[in-house]
Design an enzyme around this catalytic site. Structure first.
Site, PDB file in Angstrom:
ATOM      1  CE1 TYR A  30      -3.383  -2.812   0.751  1.00  0.00           C
ATOM      2  CE2 TYR A  30      -2.225  -3.089   2.817  1.00  0.00           C
ATOM      3  CZ  TYR A  30      -3.367  -3.495   2.028  1.00  0.00           C
ATOM      4  OH  TYR A  30      -4.160  -4.755   2.142  1.00  0.00           O
ATOM      5  CD1 TRP A  34      -7.009   2.672   1.933  1.00  0.00           C
ATOM      6  CD2 TRP A  34      -4.859   2.831   1.281  1.00  0.00           C
ATOM      7  NE1 TRP A  34      -6.770   1.969   0.874  1.00  0.00           N
ATOM      8  CE2 TRP A  34      -5.450   2.173   0.087  1.00  0.00           C
ATOM      9  CE3 TRP A  34      -3.373   3.061   0.901  1.00  0.00           C
ATOM     10  CZ2 TRP A  34      -4.757   1.398  -0.629  1.00  0.00           C
ATOM     11  CZ3 TRP A  34      -2.856   2.316  -0.175  1.00  0.00           C
ATOM     12  CH2 TRP A  34      -3.582   1.675  -0.823  1.00  0.00           C
ATOM     13  CD1 TRP A  36      -9.569   2.615   7.059  1.00  0.00           C
ATOM     14  CD2 TRP A  36     -10.728   2.109   8.928  1.00  0.00           C
ATOM     15  NE1 TRP A  36      -9.748   1.443   6.870  1.00  0.00           N
ATOM     16  CE2 TRP A  36     -10.772   1.012   8.154  1.00  0.00           C
ATOM     17  CE3 TRP A  36     -11.440   2.374   9.959  1.00  0.00           C
ATOM     18  CZ2 TRP A  36     -11.143  -0.402   8.433  1.00  0.00           C
ATOM     19  CZ3 TRP A  36     -11.950   0.794  10.318  1.00  0.00           C
ATOM     20  CH2 TRP A  36     -11.756  -0.282   9.654  1.00  0.00           C
ATOM     21  CE1 TYR A  84      -3.897  -1.420  -3.164  1.00  0.00           C
ATOM     22  CE2 TYR A  84      -5.000   0.501  -4.652  1.00  0.00           C
ATOM     23  CZ  TYR A  84      -4.903  -0.664  -3.519  1.00  0.00           C
ATOM     24  OH  TYR A  84      -6.349  -0.879  -3.011  1.00  0.00           O
ATOM     25  N   GLY A 176     -14.031  -0.797   5.024  1.00  0.00           N
ATOM     26  CA  GLY A 176     -12.526  -1.218   5.213  1.00  0.00           C
ATOM     27  C   GLY A 176     -12.487  -2.557   5.322  1.00  0.00           C
ATOM     28  CG  ASP A 178     -11.531  -4.064   1.690  1.00  0.00           C
ATOM     29  OD1 ASP A 178     -11.879  -3.287   2.448  1.00  0.00           O
ATOM     30  OD2 ASP A 178     -10.434  -3.876   1.013  1.00  0.00           O
ATOM     31  NE  ARG A 211      -4.587  -8.246  -1.358  1.00  0.00           N
ATOM     32  CZ  ARG A 211      -5.088  -6.965  -0.843  1.00  0.00           C
ATOM     33  NH1 ARG A 211      -4.628  -6.646   0.089  1.00  0.00           N
ATOM     34  NH2 ARG A 211      -5.556  -6.217  -1.865  1.00  0.00           N
ATOM     35  CE1 TYR A 370      -6.967  -7.245   2.934  1.00  0.00           C
ATOM     36  CE2 TYR A 370      -8.912  -7.345   2.060  1.00  0.00           C
ATOM     37  CZ  TYR A 370      -7.852  -6.617   2.262  1.00  0.00           C
ATOM     38  OH  TYR A 370      -7.674  -5.437   1.738  1.00  0.00           O
ATOM     39  CD1 TRP A 371     -10.826  -7.092   5.133  1.00  0.00           C
ATOM     40  CD2 TRP A 371     -10.941  -6.653   7.352  1.00  0.00           C
ATOM     41  NE1 TRP A 371     -10.102  -5.945   5.545  1.00  0.00           N
ATOM     42  CE2 TRP A 371     -10.029  -5.715   6.972  1.00  0.00           C
ATOM     43  CE3 TRP A 371     -11.107  -6.670   8.651  1.00  0.00           C
ATOM     44  CZ2 TRP A 371      -9.649  -4.542   7.628  1.00  0.00           C
ATOM     45  CZ3 TRP A 371     -10.759  -5.684   9.660  1.00  0.00           C
ATOM     46  CH2 TRP A 371     -10.054  -4.668   9.064  1.00  0.00           C
ATOM     47  CD  GLU A 414      -2.882  -5.822   5.308  1.00  0.00           C
ATOM     48  OE1 GLU A 414      -2.197  -6.667   4.786  1.00  0.00           O
ATOM     49  OE2 GLU A 414      -3.760  -5.308   4.767  1.00  0.00           O
TER      50      GLU A 414
HETATM   51  C1  9WN Z   1      -8.337  -1.317  -0.611  1.00  0.00           C
HETATM   52  C2  9WN Z   1      -4.901  -0.067   3.550  1.00  0.00           C
HETATM   53  C3  9WN Z   1      -6.279  -0.536   3.455  1.00  0.00           C
HETATM   54  C4  9WN Z   1      -7.307  -0.570   4.559  1.00  0.00           C
HETATM   55  C5  9WN Z   1      -8.444  -1.447   4.400  1.00  0.00           C
HETATM   56  C6  9WN Z   1      -7.770  -2.715   3.893  1.00  0.00           C
HETATM   57  C7  9WN Z   1      -7.264  -2.750   2.751  1.00  0.00           C
HETATM   58  C8  9WN Z   1      -7.406  -1.910   0.258  1.00  0.00           C
HETATM   59  C9  9WN Z   1      -6.955  -3.220  -0.578  1.00  0.00           C
HETATM   60  O1  9WN Z   1      -5.963  -1.893   2.845  1.00  0.00           O
HETATM   61  O2  9WN Z   1      -7.786  -2.367   1.597  1.00  0.00           O
HETATM   62  O3  9WN Z   1      -8.819  -0.040   0.112  1.00  0.00           O
HETATM   63  O4  9WN Z   1      -6.274  -3.113  -1.401  1.00  0.00           O
HETATM   64  O5  9WN Z   1      -7.138  -4.406   0.083  1.00  0.00           O
HETATM   65  O6  9WN Z   1      -9.164  -3.623   3.698  1.00  0.00           O
HETATM   66  O7  9WN Z   1      -9.100  -1.624   5.537  1.00  0.00           O
HETATM   67  O8  9WN Z   1      -7.577   0.762   4.808  1.00  0.00           O
HETATM   68  O9  9WN Z   1      -4.158  -0.490   4.677  1.00  0.00           O
END
Ligand code: 9WN
Length: 451
Positions: A30, A34, A36, A84, A176, A178, A211, A370-371, A414
């Site tokens: 990343y 971002w 939040w 990205y 957030g 996803d 992912r 992931y989530w 993460e």
């Molecule tokens: C898409 C940056 C972000 C967090 C999100 C997390 C992930 C992005 C991705 O990473 O999302 O926005 O590419 O997966 O889900 O909560 O803000 O850390």
């Protein structure tokens, strides 16, 4: 790694990810700012440098849209195009989105949960506690107050025209969380149209099992196309977006952010009228969450506006009433039971008694994905902070102590595999380092877990 080493390493992670006034979410996966993430990062930075913490929020707000929206990504102009996906070219410039900042696309067109006012207030409170820079922090609050109020107004009106107290999202990225099972039924109802061929750059950095899947990404990308096609017009999106849901986690965060903003309004001497507005939003938000209570789950549920039905799922978002500071004792009691039960932190097989993002007993649970199962330190921070707010000191201390035990691996993952404790996703994730700093600055912390 002991508490002092954790602090030193966490500070080093934030330094390495510091791009000069803003922080990338992680070193490779990343490379941009971002929304939040930056709020949580500012909470960590507050313990290191008041001015830099303030700058984190200030730089994000420089990219606020004219309608008050804080974009979910502010793109790093120096990141290579192949770093990205989807990059800036996939979002709209001011020419096709009247509310976006002028010039070529520098931001995404979505938003994320509104942690910012909570972070802004914490910058002042930390400065006061350190007896350092409080005047600087107050001046910062004076600068950002109108912008934060515009942001909250956007969420309370454009994203809640029904005045339900609940924030509407048009894309799972806006939550957030996803690929959480909270969105699975709503995502399954999205019919994917023509999407250009695309390449998943995230899979070059992280094992695909950690992912979202291709099925999910196709929907994510299709939704970006649809949303962009409306010029990011919320009114139009309410009539035609194929994904449209009331998000209880974002709504709960908004309640607390409105409380923080009401406090800030006092600090900066804003008119009483603002406080009355904020109080009304807070009340409405709590009511909306009370009405989203799902007694069968002992949790709160999101709502699919397209299908007109609730989205019951056992995920950490269900703890929204705890985060919002619900006044319903019965709901809070039930949430404590659910949190301690084998559905979440009470599962005996867990590496640490920390709540997985999705309950191991939920359909769609995947421990590495992931989530859909992993433990997220940043979410544990949110729950810890909420437990403290609810007067649940013992539970809060336990959650913090085990979270720090998890982070003593020094990876600042993460997210973490709940049963093995393996760090997953990106290492050196900025918000993980930030919450570690906040935990360790918290009074009375000895960094040692106590059952
Ligand atoms: C898409 C940056 C972000 C967090 C999100 C997390 C992930 C992005 C991705 O990473 O999302 O926005 O590419 O997966 O889900 O909560 O803000 O850390």
């Amino acid at each position: 790694m002991g508490p002092e080493d954790i602090v030193a390493r966490a500070a080093a992670v934030l330094r390495e990810n510091d791009m000069g006034g803003w922080t990338r979410a992680s070193p490779t996966l990343y490379p941009h700012q971002w929304s939040w993430d930056s709020a949580f990062i500012a909470i960590g930075l507050a313990h290191l440098d008041t001015g830099r913490a303030a700058r984190e929020i200030g730089s994000l707000l420089e990219h606020q849209w004219d309608n008050g929206k804080i974009p979910h990504i502010v793109f790093n102009p120096h990141a290579p195009p192949e770093s990205y996906f989807p990059g800036p070219e996939h979002w709209a410039s001011a020419a096709d989105a009247p509310d976006s900042p002028t010039g070529p696309a520098t931001t995404s067109g979505l938003c994320q949960p509104p942690v910012h006012a909570i972070a802004a207030l914490r910058i002042l409170r930390v400065a006061e506690a350190r007896s350092e820079d409080a005047a600087q922090a107050r001046a910062f609050l004076g600068e950002v107050y109108p912008k934060l109020l515009a942001w909250h107004r956007y969420l309370a009106t454009s994203r809640d025209p029904e005045s339900s107290g609940l924030v509407t999202i048009f894309h799972p990225w806006e939550s957030g969380t996803d690929n959480s099972p909270r969105w699975t039924p709503a995502l399954e109802r999205v019919e994917v149209g023509e999407i250009p061929h695309y390449e998943r750059l995230d899979l070059g950095h992280v094992d695909p099992s950690e992912r979202p899947t291709g099925y999910e990404y196709d929907r994510f990308i299709w939704l970006v196309e649809v949303i962009k096609g409306t010029g990011y017009d919320d009114e139009v999106l309410f009539t035609k977006c194929p994904f449209m849901a009331k998000d209880v986690l974002a709504s709960a965060i908004l309640v607390k952010a409105n409380e923080a903003l009401a406090e800030i309004s006092g600090v900066v001497g804003a008119p009483e009228e603002d406080r009355a507005t904020l109080r009304a939003w807070i009340e409405r938000g709590r009511k909306g969450l009370d009405e989203s209570w799902n007694p069968d789950l002992g949790l709160c549920s999101d709502y699919d506006l397209r299908a007109g039905e609730p989205l019951p799922a056992r995920t950490i978002a269900g703890f929204a009433p705890l985060i919002a500071g619900s006044e319903r004792e019965d709901h809070l009691e039930s949430l404590m039971l659910t949190l301690d039960s084998p559905l979440f932190a009470g599962d005996d097989d867990l590496r640490w008694p920390l709540p997985p993002s999705t309950s191991p007993q939920e359909k769609g649970f995947l421990p590495r994905s992931y989530w859909r199962g992993p433990v997220w330190p940043v979410i544990n921070w949110l729950l810890w902070w909420s437990l403290e707010g609810a007067g649940e000191r013992k539970r809060a201390d336990r959650l913090k102590a085990y979270s720090l035990a998890q982070l003593s691996d020094g990876c600042f993952g993460e997210y973490y595999e709940p049963f093995t404790g393996e760090a997953l996703g990106s290492d050196d994730q900025s918000w993980t380092a930030a919450v570690a700093l906040d935990w360790l600055a918290d009074e009375g912390s000895n960094g040692k877990p106590a059952r």
